[in-house]
Design an enzyme around this catalytic site. Structure first.
Site, mmCIF file in Angstrom:
data_model
loop_
_atom_site.group_PDB
_atom_site.id
_atom_site.type_symbol
_atom_site.label_atom_id
_atom_site.label_comp_id
_atom_site.label_asym_id
_atom_site.label_seq_id
_atom_site.Cartn_x
_atom_site.Cartn_y
_atom_site.Cartn_z
ATOM 1 N N ARG A 246 -28.791 113.112 14.642
ATOM 2 C CA ARG A 246 -28.633 111.661 14.404
ATOM 3 C C ARG A 246 -27.456 111.449 13.632
ATOM 4 N NH1 ARG A 246 -31.695 110.723 17.792
ATOM 5 N NH2 ARG A 246 -33.903 109.888 17.897
ATOM 6 N N GLU A 274 -24.600 103.378 14.983
ATOM 7 C CA GLU A 274 -24.492 103.652 16.521
ATOM 8 C C GLU A 274 -25.098 102.237 17.112
ATOM 9 O OE1 GLU A 274 -25.771 107.527 18.871
ATOM 10 O OE2 GLU A 274 -27.488 106.455 18.019
ATOM 11 N N HIS A 293 -24.472 109.005 23.272
ATOM 12 C CA HIS A 293 -25.867 109.378 23.190
ATOM 13 C C HIS A 293 -26.427 110.081 24.445
ATOM 14 C CE1 HIS A 293 -29.239 108.646 19.993
ATOM 15 N NE2 HIS A 293 -29.728 109.521 21.163
#
Length: 335
Positions: A246, A274, A293
């Site tokens: 993360r 993000e 991602h």
């Protein structure tokens, strides 16, 4: 067979064909009574409320509506929740554990592609692929048989932050290579680390001594900016930071400072924030390799998560516990 227990899908309906293609649906229907045309994206419709009344197994996934106390009250026969994704924190109420439900997820299956991505990034970083690619593009020339100094994976030291499912899988994948692996995880002792194939060290030692550092800790209040300004300053010149966990585990501003100075390299599949803002400096830096991602399950990898859940269903139907059971006491230290 009429005596098969009833199951219900609760997830975003558009995910169902990828998670459970026809062969998986067929396998499921050998185990439980489940209607693939009834997918609960809400629990307050007449059809889903009627189905809940007899449901023993709830198969959830991305887009699942929250499993609240009211939902549990509407499902008096519910025995287990099987989540076809990673974290269950966002949609399961504490009552799910308080009522003794068996709970599992496909986090172990989702760990596989993340670890594979990480392995590729580690080997490319050790080979200095990113810098040499850019130099080749810029010069359009290289000299055959010219030895590139400082390049190679023989004897590199890799630091793994977090003995999570993904972290452990990364260590496993690194075993065939001539690399030394260090591990930082406050919940792991020296013997466990050695059994995994790593040398347990504190975080500062890992940051200071490793050529490549890869982050695999869960995101929680204890790990926010775990890799902060002080830790990044310890990294040796030319080292690479890989983050597939993360974005908030890394102090982005501090990382940018080191990247702008040309001191470090980074492979980032996740960022903070993000998605990454279009004005972020990270887009412009040549020593940053950004991906959107994608390390987790995508495309045909989604079916692996469905297969994992069917395997878990087979286990519980045969009287065995889940292989990947999620217990309430672990929630504060898992993703």
């Amino acid at each position: 067979m009429a005596d098969r227990p009833a199951a219900l899908f609760a997830l975003g309906a558009h995910h169902l064909p990828d998670l459970y293609p026809p062969r998986s649906i067929h396998r499921l229907q050998q185990l439980v009574r489940i209607d693939q045309t009834l997918v609960a994206e809400r629990f307050d419709t007449p059809a889903t409320r009627a189905a809940l009344a007899s449901t023993e197994f709830l198969i959830t996934g991305w887009g699942s509506p929250p499993i609240t106390t009211a939902v549990l009250d509407a499902a008096p026969q519910l025995r287990a929740i099987l989540h076809t994704a990673g974290s269950v924190k966002a949609h399961l109420a504490p009552a799910c554990w308080e009522r003794g439900l068996a709970i599992t997820s496909a986090a172990a299956a989702n760990a596989v592609p993340v670890a594979e991505y990480t392995l590729a990034a580690i080997l490319f970083a050790g080979k200095d692929v990113f810098r040499l690619r850019d130099r080749y593009h810029a010069t359009r020339h290289f000299t055959v048989a010219q030895v590139q100094a400082g390049v190679g994976n023989y004897g590199r030291t890799v630091g793994v932050i977090g003995a999570s499912r993904i972290g452990r899988r990364v260590i496993e994948l690194l075993r065939p290579f001539d690399l030394e692996v260090c591990l930082f995880d406050p919940y792991v002792d020296t013997a466990i680390a050695a059994g995994l194939g790593a040398r347990l060290v504190d975080l500062d030692t890992l940051m200071r001594t490793c050529d490549i550092v890869t982050v695999h800790a869960p995101a929680n209040s204890q790990t926010h900016q775990l890799v902060g300004a002080d830790q990044l300053a310890l990294m040796r010149d030319g080292a690479t930071l890989i983050n597939t966990a993360r974005g908030e585990l890394v102090d982005t501003d501090a990382l940018i400072n080191h990247l702008e100075a040309g001191r470090l390299y980074a492979v980032l599949d996740v960022t903070d924030p993000e998605p990454l803002p279009t004005v972020s400096t990270l887009w412009k830096l040549p020593n940053v390799f950004l991906t959107p991602h994608i390390a987790g399950s995508h495309g045909n990898e989604l079916a692996r998560m469905g297969d994992c859940i069917i395997d878990e269903l087979e286990r519980i139907l045969s009287g065995r516990p889940f292989e990947h059971a999620i217990v309430a006491s672990d929630l504060d230290r898992v993703a």
